[in-house]
Write an enzyme that holds these catalytic residues in place. Structure first.
Site, mmCIF file in Angstrom:
data_model
loop_
_atom_site.group_PDB
_atom_site.id
_atom_site.type_symbol
_atom_site.label_atom_id
_atom_site.label_comp_id
_atom_site.label_asym_id
_atom_site.label_seq_id
_atom_site.Cartn_x
_atom_site.Cartn_y
_atom_site.Cartn_z
ATOM 1 N N GLN A 169 -4.967 -1.541 9.307
ATOM 2 C CA GLN A 169 -4.850 -2.865 8.694
ATOM 3 C C GLN A 169 -5.473 -3.927 9.598
ATOM 4 O O GLN A 169 -5.223 -3.969 10.804
ATOM 5 C CB GLN A 169 -3.358 -3.173 8.428
ATOM 6 N N LYS A 204 0.841 -1.205 0.000
ATOM 7 C CA LYS A 204 0.000 0.000 0.000
ATOM 8 C C LYS A 204 0.874 1.254 0.000
ATOM 9 O O LYS A 204 0.611 2.211 -0.728
ATOM 10 C CB LYS A 204 -0.951 -0.015 1.212
ATOM 11 N N ASP A 261 -11.112 2.718 3.328
ATOM 12 C CA ASP A 261 -11.415 1.285 3.181
ATOM 13 C C ASP A 261 -12.910 1.045 2.918
ATOM 14 O O ASP A 261 -13.294 -0.044 2.493
ATOM 15 C CB ASP A 261 -11.048 0.539 4.469
HETATM 16 N N1 GUN Z 1 -6.828 -6.876 5.704
HETATM 17 C C1 GUN Z 1 -7.024 -7.624 4.599
HETATM 18 N N2 GUN Z 1 -7.561 -6.862 3.610
HETATM 19 C C2 GUN Z 1 -7.697 -5.622 4.106
HETATM 20 C C3 GUN Z 1 -8.183 -4.392 3.568
HETATM 21 O O1 GUN Z 1 -8.623 -4.290 2.418
HETATM 22 N N3 GUN Z 1 -8.154 -3.324 4.414
HETATM 23 C C4 GUN Z 1 -7.700 -3.413 5.682
HETATM 24 N N4 GUN Z 1 -7.725 -2.310 6.446
HETATM 25 N N5 GUN Z 1 -7.245 -4.537 6.219
HETATM 26 C C5 GUN Z 1 -7.242 -5.624 5.434
#
Ligand code: GUN
Length: 279
Positions: free
Chosen positions: A96, A52, A119
């Protein structure tokens, strides 16, 4: 012959489009900062968070990284989220998942300001999606829609079956397909006559979290199959929820794992950030 939907190529295409748009906005003095919070050092989460941050750098979005120890308390995390909510220099906040067990995930997601929830997990954004109002949309299902559209696959009027009902994928996926005028059915672990339903699908989206669960007997000849799952098999090789080799010859188009839906999640996160930039 079936089409293999190339998520790597399509995600790169989206990131390049965003990079151009962000550069134009930057020239006008408009920038965006994404705060990324990780608690503990789950290896998979570290890879996702690293990717990311890399995508932010590529597109021209600033990223602030908060790598907190496993022992971080819920109160400490909530305090940081509130500080970031109140920090006008921060446009987006991403915590996350999964979080350590002693932290209430729902409480944390509810604390993130809906206006910074890139998100798309906050109930306000989920609610906006369900009533057709603008808002941040969960990245993985948004990525599936882009894969379909950019592969020339029409959704309107099609029988769309979503296998899985998670808050992050299955439910928003159903809402997005409905928004595109698909006829949508959601199946899950308690569904009876599952194959009967999945075999009706023109577009089958599989997000059930079980390696190679879907074989050819679940799929109508010529269907489009989208595989959201990602697992490591006994040989440490990546595989999806769909048994690709047995299913692919019966489809008109299918996503591989890896290289299908996976790369789209980050591209759509970047898209959410860009859409959150000052206009
Ligand atoms: N953990 C696995 N996929 C994601 C996601 O798309 N966003 C977040 N914040 N955590 C994750």
């Amino acid at each position: 012959m079936y089409q293999i939907i190339d998520g790597k190529r399509i995600s790169q295409e989206i990131k390049d489009e965003l990079r151009e748009k962000v550069a134009v906005l930057k020239e006008q003095g408009k920038t965006f900062t994404l705060a990324v919070i990780q608690v503990g050092n789950d290896p998979a989460s570290s890879v996702y968070v690293g990717n990311k941050k890399k995508a932010c750098a590529y597109i021209g979005i600033e990223s602030l990284s908060y790598e907190l120890p496993q022992e971080t308390t819920e109160d400490e995390l909530l305090k940081l989220v509130r500080e970031l909510n109140n920090n006008s220099a921060v446009g987006g906040i991403l915590v996350q998942l999964p979080l350590p067990e002693h932290i209430d995930e729902e409480k944390v997601l509810l604390t993130i300001s809906p206006a910074k929830d890139v998100d798309g997990f906050h109930p306000e954004n989920v609610g906006n999606l369900s009533i057709g109002r603008p808002g941040f949309v969960s990245c993985t299902p948004a990525g599936v829609i882009q894969l379909l559209k950019r592969s020339g696959i029409e959704i309107e009027g099609k029988e769309c079956v979503v296998l899985g009902r998670s808050n992050i994928v299955g439910k928003p996926m159903a809402m997005l397909l409905l928004r595109e005028n698909g006829t949508v059915t959601v199946c899950h672990s308690r569904t009876k006559n599952l194959k009967e339903i999945t075999r009706r699908a023109d577009i089958l989206v599989v997000a059930i979290g079980k390696p190679k669960f879907v074989d050819a007997s679940y799929v109508k000849e010529g269907a489009v199959v989208i595989d959201v799952g990602i697992h490591r098999n006994e040989n440490n090789k990546l595989c999806g929820d769909v048994d690709f080799d047995s299913v692919a010859p019966h489809t008109s188009a299918i996503t591989p794992v890896p290289g299908g839906v996976g790369p789209m999640t980050i591209a759509m996160l970047m898209s959410n950030c860009m859409n959150g930039m000052p206009k």
